[in-house]
Design a protein around this motif. Structure first.
Motif, mmCIF file in Angstrom:
data_model
loop_
_atom_site.group_PDB
_atom_site.id
_atom_site.type_symbol
_atom_site.label_atom_id
_atom_site.label_comp_id
_atom_site.label_asym_id
_atom_site.label_seq_id
_atom_site.Cartn_x
_atom_site.Cartn_y
_atom_site.Cartn_z
ATOM 1 N N ASN A 1 0.857 -1.190 0.000
ATOM 2 C CA ASN A 1 0.000 0.000 0.000
ATOM 3 C C ASN A 1 0.889 1.234 0.000
ATOM 4 N N ALA A 2 0.995 1.880 -1.157
ATOM 5 C CA ALA A 2 1.775 3.112 -1.275
ATOM 6 C C ALA A 2 0.863 4.270 -1.666
ATOM 7 N N SER A 3 -0.367 4.251 -1.159
ATOM 8 C CA SER A 3 -1.354 5.271 -1.534
ATOM 9 C C SER A 3 -1.179 6.579 -0.785
ATOM 10 N N GLY A 4 -0.363 6.582 0.269
ATOM 11 C CA GLY A 4 -0.080 7.825 0.979
ATOM 12 C C GLY A 4 -1.042 8.120 2.113
ATOM 13 N N ILE A 5 -0.623 9.024 2.987
ATOM 14 C CA ILE A 5 -1.441 9.398 4.148
ATOM 15 C C ILE A 5 -2.480 10.439 3.763
ATOM 16 N N LEU A 6 -2.037 11.487 3.086
ATOM 17 C CA LEU A 6 -2.924 12.609 2.763
ATOM 18 C C LEU A 6 -3.464 12.436 1.349
ATOM 19 N N GLY B 1 2.891 4.185 6.990
ATOM 20 C CA GLY B 1 1.772 3.731 7.807
ATOM 21 C C GLY B 1 1.789 4.415 9.171
ATOM 22 N N PRO B 2 1.011 3.920 10.130
ATOM 23 C CA PRO B 2 0.936 4.549 11.459
ATOM 24 C C PRO B 2 2.305 4.656 12.122
ATOM 25 N N VAL C 1 -7.247 10.711 8.015
ATOM 26 C CA VAL C 1 -5.884 10.320 8.398
ATOM 27 C C VAL C 1 -5.906 9.126 9.346
ATOM 28 N N SER C 2 -6.888 8.255 9.177
ATOM 29 C CA SER C 2 -7.020 7.101 10.055
ATOM 30 C C SER C 2 -6.130 5.932 9.626
ATOM 31 N N PHE C 3 -5.510 6.028 8.452
ATOM 32 C CA PHE C 3 -4.680 4.960 7.879
ATOM 33 C C PHE C 3 -5.501 3.748 7.424
ATOM 34 N N VAL C 4 -6.821 3.865 7.444
ATOM 35 C CA VAL C 4 -7.661 2.795 6.923
ATOM 36 C C VAL C 4 -7.547 2.801 5.398
ATOM 37 N N PRO C 5 -7.286 1.658 4.756
ATOM 38 C CA PRO C 5 -7.176 1.635 3.293
ATOM 39 C C PRO C 5 -8.446 2.156 2.621
ATOM 40 N N GLN C 6 -8.276 2.654 1.410
ATOM 41 C CA GLN C 6 -9.406 3.208 0.669
ATOM 42 C C GLN C 6 -10.271 2.113 0.044
ATOM 43 N N TRP C 7 -9.841 0.880 0.161
ATOM 44 C CA TRP C 7 -10.554 -0.233 -0.445
ATOM 45 C C TRP C 7 -11.020 -1.199 0.639
ATOM 46 N N LYS C 8 -11.968 -2.044 0.299
ATOM 47 C CA LYS C 8 -12.395 -3.113 1.203
ATOM 48 C C LYS C 8 -11.240 -4.098 1.340
ATOM 49 N N MET C 9 -10.946 -4.500 2.581
ATOM 50 C CA MET C 9 -9.787 -5.364 2.790
ATOM 51 C C MET C 9 -10.068 -6.360 3.906
#
Length: 515
Positions: free
Chosen positions: A123-128, A381-382, A339-347
């Protein structure tokens, strides 16, 4: 960066295939998406650069977003880094199949879906990257121009308009001076004061302000790579020292507090009332620091106004605060991101584990691993070093660490790697105890604390960037449960007992000897 490291630097292409799914139409990430007026990087340009591709032609000490984007485009073209990128492809689901030891992915591509699978999921989608509208009643009822800073629209003319800007974080601090110059009237809505800092590495700046490099300086950097390398190293060294100022009650903290108080006082015309209103009571660095040249000056312009009155709701005509309604033609929401670090996709990971807990309490390991998520790695990540030091350096070290794991997994026939639950628990206990020593835990509302005033610091690393680099130099296999593809004997990967080079009859079998 991942492609360069795998293919060009480490030359692991012979045993490691990879594909990058990119939701946007082009490379660039935050510098592609963030196009608001004044967007810029608060890290000096010469160290906001890939270590393997210095740029002697930066126009300024601090550059705008478009120049960074163009640098990334040139670098991508030079090294053919887009070859492994599939654009307009948004991951919408990632499910771990324990029996097969694979991540099964569902990807949306312009209204249709494709499926893929992988041994390792990064996961390299970034924090912001997940911007969000503010939770304000009536926000959809506004009849004027409504825009978020992270989803800017260039087709609106702010000239002569009544403009409201919600927020006073980094984005708003950059936007306000630009729009104040053209707006008929501008109002900045804020909840609390924020520190406006000096520019980082100010010792390199004449009068402490940003400057343009001359053509002669750029030519010298081009013709003398050693000189450029030394200059970049000096800036990086200075930048890394700032961490000491983020420790509570340190001499560095006292020094920057005095310096920033003086700078803000001067920009506020040494007006006692303004100083009382604008200079925070919480410690310098508790929130992300913003140099903000021109911000305080813009708020004191005749066509500008600021208010800390609570926003109650938004109407068709404007914004209603506790002091009354302010009619507006345009509202800019510079209100940040999820900024919860939850992925943007279902996982779903091991035993159908999810990230639901992370919405309030993201607990990972080294900013890279998540519990119950086999073969899943996160870049930033966190509790990663996001608030101190150049993030590009941190991302490079993280990428190298992940690639070392990938090499180990491929060469040793490892099916799954899972960080141990007791390791995650102990790591987070250590991290939070350490972070009490830092200004990030002092009393401000910050995205470092998932938007809270009190509570755990979930974003920043418990130590310096150099400390992080040293930690990542060792894999620490004892912190993981490792499952092998051949469960009967973990040493099956050793094969016939010969080194790979011995398969070549002309190989140098004494390569390890030196004259």
């Amino acid at each position: 960066m991942l492609t360069y490291k795998i293919r060009d630097q480490f030359k692991y292409r012979d045993f490691m295939d990879h594909v990058i799914y990119e939701k946007n139409h082009d490379i660039g990430g935050t510098w592609l998406e963030n196009r608001y007026p004044g967007v810029a990087c608060d890290v000096p340009a010469h160290i906001y650069t890939f270590s393997w591709e210095p740029n002697p032609d930066w126009s300024e000490f601090y550059v705008g977003g478009e120049e960074i984007f163009q640098y990334m485009k040139r670098t991508t073209a030079k090294y053919d880094l887009a070859r492994d990128v599939v654009f307009n492809s948004k991951v919408v689901e990632a499910i771990w199949n324990q029996g097969r030891g694979k991540w099964e992915l569902k990807i949306e591509q312009e209204g249709r879906f494709i499926w893929d699978e992988c041994d390792i999921f990064i996961n390299a989608s970034g924090i912001l990257s997940k911007w969000k509208w503010p939770s304000i009643e009536g926000i959809n009822s506004f009849k004027g121009h409504l825009v978020h800073s992270a989803k800017w629209e260039d087709n609106y003319d702010f000239a002569g308009k009544r403009v409201g800007i919600i927020g006073n974080g980094s984005s708003a601090i950059q936007i306000v001076p630009k729009l104040q110059r053209v707006a008929g009237h501008l109002v900045n809505f804020m909840r609390t004061p924020t520190w406006i800092s000096a520019t980082y590495s100010a010792e390199f700046l004449p009068d402490g302000k940003n400057f343009y490099y001359t053509e002669e300086q750029k030519a010298e950097f081009r013709n003398n790579p050693k000189l450029l390398a030394e200059y970049r190293k000096k800036i990086e060294n200075s930048f890394n020292k700032f961490f000491y100022a983020l420790l509570n009650d340190s001499p560095g903290q006292a020094a920057v507090t005095e310096q920033y108080t003086r700078i803000m006082s001067e920009r506020l015309g040494n007006d006692p009332e303004l100083i009382k209103k604008f200079i925070p009571s919480w410690r310098v660095g508790c929130r992300r620091l913003s140099p903000g040249e021109g911000y305080l000056e813009a708020l004191q312009a005749p066509n500008a106004k600021y208010t800390w009155d609570t926003i109650e709701r938004i109407t068709e005509k404007g914004i209603v605060t506790s002091a009354g309604e302010i009619e507006l033609d345009a509202i800019v929401c510079a209100t940040g991101f999820d900024v919860s670090f939850v992925p943007q996709w279902k996982m779903r990971g091991l035993n159908s584990s999810t990230f639901d807990k992370w919405r309030d309490d993201p607990e990972g390991y080294l900013g890279i691993f998540a519990p119950n998520m086999p073969n899943y790695f996160i870049v930033n990540g966190p509790n990663c070093p996001v608030g101190h030091g150049s993030l590009l350096s941190v991302m490079e070290w993280t990428t190298e660490y992940i690639i070392r794991w990938a090499k180990k997994m491929a060469s040793e026939d490892i099916k799954a790697v899972i960080v141990k639950s007791d390791v995650v628990r102990e790591w987070n206990v250590y991290a939070q105890e350490y972070l009490k020593r830092t200004v990030w835990s002092s009393g401000c509302r910050s995205w470092y604390k998932n938007g809270k005033i009190d509570g755990k610091v979930t974003a920043t690393y418990p130590g310096s960037v150099l400390h992080y680099k040293e930690v990542l130099e060792t894999i620490r296999g004892e912190d993981f449960d490792i499952q092998y593809s051949e469960p009967k004997n973990r040493f099956s990967f050793l094969g016939n007992g010969l080194a790979a080079l011995e398969m070549n009859k002309d190989a140098d079998l004494a390569f390890y000897m030196y004259k």
